[in-house]
Design an enzyme around this catalytic site. Structure first.
Site, mmCIF file in Angstrom:
data_model
loop_
_atom_site.group_PDB
_atom_site.id
_atom_site.type_symbol
_atom_site.label_atom_id
_atom_site.label_comp_id
_atom_site.label_asym_id
_atom_site.label_seq_id
_atom_site.Cartn_x
_atom_site.Cartn_y
_atom_site.Cartn_z
ATOM 1 N N CYS A 353 82.524 95.877 27.058
ATOM 2 C CA CYS A 353 82.789 96.914 26.217
ATOM 3 C C CYS A 353 84.510 96.695 25.754
ATOM 4 C CB CYS A 353 82.602 98.139 26.641
ATOM 5 S SG CYS A 353 82.709 98.322 28.483
ATOM 6 N N ARG A 382 80.302 90.079 38.900
ATOM 7 C CA ARG A 382 80.571 91.223 39.462
ATOM 8 C C ARG A 382 80.663 90.979 41.031
ATOM 9 N NH1 ARG A 382 77.673 95.320 36.239
ATOM 10 N NH2 ARG A 382 78.663 95.251 34.444
ATOM 11 N N GLN A 400 74.686 89.603 30.072
ATOM 12 C CA GLN A 400 74.194 91.034 29.576
ATOM 13 C C GLN A 400 74.018 90.948 27.807
ATOM 14 O OE1 GLN A 400 77.445 93.836 30.455
ATOM 15 N NE2 GLN A 400 75.856 94.724 31.693
ATOM 16 N N ASP A 402 74.440 92.713 25.432
ATOM 17 C CA ASP A 402 75.246 94.070 25.361
ATOM 18 C C ASP A 402 75.627 94.385 23.776
ATOM 19 O OD1 ASP A 402 76.659 96.073 26.778
ATOM 20 O OD2 ASP A 402 78.166 94.610 27.569
ATOM 21 N N HIS A 404 77.693 97.294 21.548
ATOM 22 C CA HIS A 404 78.403 98.797 21.259
ATOM 23 C C HIS A 404 78.313 99.116 19.850
ATOM 24 C CE1 HIS A 404 79.634 96.738 25.004
ATOM 25 N NE2 HIS A 404 79.753 98.022 25.634
ATOM 26 N N LYS A 486 74.071 108.793 30.606
ATOM 27 C CA LYS A 486 73.554 107.729 30.094
ATOM 28 C C LYS A 486 71.972 108.002 30.206
ATOM 29 C CE LYS A 486 73.138 105.257 34.534
ATOM 30 N NZ LYS A 486 73.628 103.798 35.254
ATOM 31 N N HIS A 532 77.134 102.757 24.460
ATOM 32 C CA HIS A 532 76.853 101.377 25.025
ATOM 33 C C HIS A 532 75.389 101.250 25.152
ATOM 34 C CE1 HIS A 532 81.226 101.569 26.916
ATOM 35 N NE2 HIS A 532 81.128 102.681 26.464
#
Length: 659
Positions: A353, A382, A400, A402, A404, A486, A532
């Site tokens: 992000c 991670r 991911q 991902d 946005h 979320k 997100h």
């Protein structure tokens, strides 16, 4: 003789009853064999608890969530008693109930082996048959320290009593913020104490009320979950209200083991996690790479249809980026240590992000561009502790899917609605169909940033979007990310396990921290809302979930090999190779087994590889320009013209159906 009035509460039914002073909860529910504890004025209590005037009393059935916890916690005590009777030098850690079972940690000189577990389980069975009584008594801190002077880990817990956030996982079953209590296991006949443990309780009335249990395995575990502390030995077990339920649970575990993605990954040659790379870092083999590519390609196409734009970002960044985003102050323990280079600290990317924010900020933005939907298959890293790394489902390096989305506040409700619909439909395309939603909200700790009013607005918008789906909505107080609430999509797999899949988060904070702006219709500068969204969560984890959901037997559209040609004899190999060439020209994935193995072994090999279509050819098939199909379930269809055979495979792939 004095009397007290109590209210017996059973679901929506209330019954007022007058009883003599000193009456226990056990007396209220005498003869109800499944009642093993009571909730008295909102607090779980042993059945021996004496009732006071005005108490509201609810029976706790052994099959209820609270009842199962009490059953399993009591069984953990029996485990610890058995261990200390067989291994007198063992020091006690903690022993809480967990999902479907319990564990207890011990400090022992040598790790437990399978033979030890067998001896311990046999001793536990003897304790159960003896019907020892669980008896609660309150003690002062000093008295507890004196009595447990030979239990260093219990002494540490006593010292932590009332220190919020300091106790180990499960330690709230040992000590609370109030008085300390010890539970004695008393001989049923003489009342002599056989064993004792520091514990809040409650517990079963006697050990005889543990009807079915089994020890599962032992493993190493750090005391209080910290690698800085001593490593203890943890024994896991499970306990159930009936033998049939235990049997069903063990059958479920056996099926889960059969579906374990780590085992299937090796058997089907899909992926591996080489020691040379490190724990939590997987490599995908060619066949696994095919499945992953198909997953990604289909997802890309669906995102294109929905108006997403594709971006790419690097794997490392200067520390300043993650300081601005708030990740370093709030998420540093999950990030790998920094690398110093040219006078700057660089971090491996743990999330995408912040980099997407830089893309938004790279030039001026107009309201006419919004909503702007950015999408990336972005690899992140991670720092997961070794104890929680688990194949592809909990990895240290993963990709991911991902997204946005940047939009105006006015666009946010419709965007969340369409986004959640898109997410659920795409998951359905991959074969998942049973969902519920979880809404994670702000807690009362100081980890959450931003104003409460902003959180309330974001939470309400997510709640409204969730309710439109008509799915069960479960609240998760305090489970939000530090920057916003979320929604998590929870999917149930083929054997009933729930997996957290997609997440959607509303964020007012990062646009503020990165000074993101767009020019509104009136010429003013406004801050966008940032949403997100990770649909798979990570490709690796979603791959593992699908692998276990299908037990390796992917539907044809996802199968690494969709069809394998099996000749009855060597003379039929060229014919099947021609057919395979036609299949590949039609974008189908087909191989021909031209090995020296006998036909039946080739069929067994294809079955083990879980190939959807086995295409068999012999003299008669060649003479008639046909093939025969053998399916994964063992059924067969003969004499199919080649064009029809290709069409059947293609249709199964196109329709994404299982065969």
């Amino acid at each position: 003789m004095s009397e007290v009035r109590v209210i017996i509460q059973r679901d929506s039914d209330r019954e007022e009853r007058v009883v003599t002073t000193g009456t226990t909860a056990a007396a209220l529910f005498e003869g109800e064999r499944s009642v093993i504890a009571a909730r008295v004025s909102g607090v779980l209590r042993d059945l021996t608890h004496p009732l006071a005037d005005g108490d509201a009393v609810e029976p706790v059935d052994v099959s209820s969530p609270d009842g199962l916890d009490i059953l399993r916690h009591s069984t953990a005590h029996i485990l610890a008693q058995a261990v200390q009777e067989l291994f007198p030098e063992a020091k006690l850690g903690i022993g809480p109930p967990i999902k479907d079972g319990f564990y207890y940690d011990f400090d022992v000189a040598q790790p437990f082996n399978p033979e030890d577990l067998g001896r311990i389980e046999k001793r536990m069975q003897q304790i159960v048959k003896q019907g020892q009584r669980f008896s609660r008594r309150a003690v002062t801190d000093d008295a507890a320290r004196e009595e447990l002077a030979d239990e260093p880990y219990k002494l540490e817990l006593i010292g932590l009593k009332g220190a919020a956030g300091q106790a180990a996982e499960g330690a709230d079953a040992e000590v609370g913020a109030g008085e300390l209590t010890i539970y004695d296991n008393l001989d049923a006949a003489t009342g002599e104490r056989r064993w004792r443990d520091l514990c809040r309780g409650p517990h079963l009335p006697t050990t005889r009320l543990v009807p079915a249990f089994k020890l599962m395995r032992s493993a190493a575990a750090y005391w209080r979950g910290s690698e800085k502390n001593p490593q203890l030995q943890r024994i896991y077990g499970t306990a159930w209200p009936t033998r049939d339920q235990l049997k069903a649970h063990l059958a479920f575990l056996a099926e889960a083991e059969r579906r374990d993605h780590r085992r299937l990954g090796a058997e089907l040659d899909l992926f591996s996690i080489p020691e040379e790379l490190g724990s939590g870092l997987a490599v995908f083999h060619p066949r696994g790479g095919v499945v992953r590519k198909v997953m990604e390609d289909y997802s890309r196409g669906r995102h294109e249809d929905e108006g997403y734009e594709f971006v790419n970002t690097p794997h490392i960044s200067k520390a300043k980026l993650f300081e601005v985003s708030g990740h370093l102050p709030n998420y540093a323990e999950s990030m790998f240590p920094p690398m110093e280079f040219e006078g700057h600290d660089y971090y491996l990317k743990a999330m995408n992000c912040p980099m997407h924010n830089l893309i938004f900020r790279a030039r001026g933005r107009s309201y006419r561009e919004l909503p702007l939907r950015l999408f990336e298959f972005g690899t992140v890293y991670r720092y997961e502790k070794s104890g929680v790394v688990h194949g592809l489902t909990r990895a240290r390096g993963f990709t991911q899917d991902d997204s946005h989305i940047y939009c105006t506040k006015e666009q946010m409700p419709d965007e969340l609605d369409s986004l959640l619909t898109f997410v659920l439909n795409l998951l359905r395309d991959y074969g998942l169909s049973d969902f519920y939603l979880e809404l994670s909200t702000r807690g009362d700790t100081d980890k959450f940033i931003g104003e409460p009013e902003e959180w309330e607005e974001a939470t309400e918008q997510l709640r409204q979007a969730a309710e439109k789906q008509g799915l069960e909505l479960v609240m998760d107080p305090g489970g939000a990310a530090y920057y916003g609430p979320k929604i998590s999509v929870q999917a149930t797999d083929a054997i009933g396990r729930s997996w957290q899949m997609s997440t959607i988060q509303v964020d007012f904070q990062q646009p503020k921290r990165f000074a993101l702006e767009y020019t509104a219709a009136d010429g003013s500068r406004q801050q966008p809302v940032m949403i997100h969204r990770a649909l798979f969560g990570s490709i690796e984890r979603f791959f593992a979930v699908l692998l276990e959901h299908y037990a390796g037997a992917f539907p044809p559209w996802l199968a690494p090999v969709q069809a394998v040609g099996i000749p009855i004899g060597d003379a039929h190999v060229p014919y099947l190779r021609e057919f395979a060439a036609e299949a590949r020209a039609a974008r189908l994935r087909m191989e021909v087994d031209a090995s020296s193995d006998r036909m039946q072994k080739k069929i067994r090999n294809a079955q083990r590889s879980k190939v959807p279509f086995m295409v068999i050819a012999g003299d008669e098939d060649v003479a008639h320009g046909a093939v025969s199909f053998r399916y994964r379930d063992g059924s067969q269809k003969n004499g199919i013209p080649r064009a029809e055979a290709l069409a059947e495979i293609a249709e199964a792939v196109e329709r994404r159906i299982q065969v």
